[in-house]
Design an enzyme around this catalytic site. Structure first.
Site, PDB file in Angstrom:
ATOM      1  N   ASN A  42       0.845  -1.190   0.000  1.00  0.00           N
ATOM      2  CA  ASN A  42       0.000   0.000   0.000  1.00  0.00           C
ATOM      3  C   ASN A  42       0.879   1.240   0.000  1.00  0.00           C
ATOM      4  O   ASN A  42       2.108   1.134   0.051  1.00  0.00           O
ATOM      5  CB  ASN A  42      -0.964  -0.021   1.192  1.00  0.00           C
ATOM      6  N   ARG A  43       0.265   2.387  -0.058  1.00  0.00           N
ATOM      7  CA  ARG A  43       1.027   3.622  -0.285  1.00  0.00           C
ATOM      8  C   ARG A  43       1.545   4.283   0.984  1.00  0.00           C
ATOM      9  O   ARG A  43       2.034   5.403   0.943  1.00  0.00           O
ATOM     10  CB  ARG A  43       0.170   4.612  -1.080  1.00  0.00           C
TER      11      ARG A  43
END
Ligand code: CTP
Length: 413
Positions: A216-217
């Site tokens: 994920n970011r």
């Protein structure tokens, strides 16, 4: 108006010893960073240091007198090395040469810096910089070991290109590392002294095969800001990191990759902890099967079978204050409250990740804090460090409200 966070350096008197290393010029940047952070920097230069950099530069940067000579008649009737030694909250020597380190290890006092070092009761932080062979020499290493035994903290020199053109260990450590160590030392008397704080940060990565993963970011910036803020208030911080960022100085770090690994690390770290802050973006799913070999491409549509990862925060229970994050893209408050109830948290930090300047990868964050007792506080857009300080304020308030007063080593009850 956005208030800048009180860093631990604000208003503190720091004696900065500069010795005769080619890295002496870097002390100017260090003195500047410390001054900008609100510290009063009293520079003491050895004679050799003055061959590399002028006291005039340091005086202009710190706006204070620079001490160079033991025999100078002081402006006020004070014995200079004694007054410097007494005023200092910490004595930092950066860069420190092999010669100065040897003198300090032997208790010699033949110039202003070494006399101040012998006279002060303040903690000492030394950042060596020298030729790699001089650093590795048993004499230097023994001197460092002797000083460490006496409680002196060292910021290890880094590897890289040295003045001689050789590659080796001897370069002055990065300024952030030196300032981080200094902050950890100054924070020891802070309001979180005696607290053990566990903080997770970064985004977990769930492998699909030896090459690929689901991620994920999350950058880990919010978690790391919390780590620095807690450290600067004197807490013993354990960072459980799924981010590649280097750990802040003075903090124990456990590196993990997956949600399962993070769960194991958290379970161990929370033993005897006072606070758990789950700032990590933990993957909710992992591959049902991880391929042992790299998956080859085909022309067919591929389907991934996923299963749930363990919910770390849900499972981490104990006498510690439990804090979660809710990164939402809609119904911010309702969703965050739901997390607070479902996981029986003490505090949830809600942020709208769709908003500009908020959420992943940014240096700022716009959050609302919701506590178990019904309290809700919407903060303006702040830097992540400012948010971190406000979160810690809220945690301390909660701990106090619950009668869980914690001071210098007493456990939360
Ligand atoms: N968390 C956790 N373990 C997980 C997932 C999340 O400990 N497997 C923690 C996060 O670190 C964060 C909080 O729980 O502090 C987030 O709650 P959660 O409801 O899991 O958020 P989302 O994963 O965003 O869930 P949802 O899809 O329900 O929005």
């Amino acid at each position: 108006m956005i208030k800048s966070p009180m860093t631990v350096l604000q208003g503190k008197t720091i004696a900065l010893g500069i010795t005769g290393s080619i890295a002496a010029f870097k002390a100017a940047e260090l003195a500047s960073a410390l001054t900008q952070a609100g510290a009063m920097v009293d520079v003491i230069m050895t004679e050799a240091a003055q061959r590399f950099i002028s006291p005039v530069t340091l005086r202009a940067i710190t706006h204070r007198q620079v001490a160079t000579d033991m025999w100078e008649v002081p402006a006020k009737f004070e014995i200079e090395h004694i007054s410097l030694a007494e005023a200092a909250k910490v004595l930092l020597i950066a860069p420190a040469t092999a010669n100065t380190i040897a003198k300090l290890a032997g208790g010699l006092a033949d110039d202003l810096l070494s006399t101040t070092a012998l006279a002060t009761k303040a903690p000492m932080v030394i950042a060596p910089a020298m030729n790699d062979d001089m650093y590795a020499h048993p004499a230097t290493q023994q001197n460092i070991a002797r000083l460490k035994e006496r409680g002196v903290l060292f910021v290890e020199p880094s590897f890289g290109r040295l003045a001689s053109g050789k590659i080796g260990q001897g370069r002055l450590a990065k300024l952030e590392e030196i300032i981080g160590t200094l902050s950890a030392v100054l924070g020891r008397e802070g309001e979180l002294a005696g607290w053990k704080v566990v903080i997770t940060a970064g985004g977990t990565r769930e492998p699909l095969d030896p090459v690929r993963y689901l991620g994920n970011r999350s950058s880990g910036k919010m978690g790391y800001a919390l780590v620095e803020a807690a450290r600067d208030r004197g807490a013993r911080v354990i960072l459980i990191s799924a981010s590649d960022r280097p750990a802040p100085a003075g903090v124990a770090v456990v590196r993990v990759e997956t949600a399962s690994q993070m769960q194991v690390a958290v379970a161990e770290a929370v033993m005897g902890a006072d606070v758990l802050i789950m700032a990590a973006a933990v993957a909710d799913y992992q591959a049902k099967e991880v391929a042992a070999q790299k998956k080859k491409k085909t022309d067919e549509t591929q389907y991934l079978e996923l299963k749930r990862t363990p919910d770390i925060l849900q499972g981490a229970r104990g006498h510690f204050v439990r804090v979660g994050f809710a990164a939402e893209s809609e119904d911010l408050i309702a969703n965050a409250r739901h997390k607070l109830d479902e996981k029986e948290l003490d505090l949830v930090i809600a942020n709208d990740i769709t908003e500009f300047g908020s959420g992943f990868e940014t240096d700022t964050n716009h959050v609302t804090m919701i506590s178990r007792d019904g309290g809700m506080e919407a903060l303006p857009l702040l830097t992540k460090r400012e948010v971190a300080d406000r979160v810690l304020d809220a945690i301390m308030r909660l701990a106090r409200l619950r009668g869980k007063k914690k001071n210098h080593g007493e456990g939360l009850e």
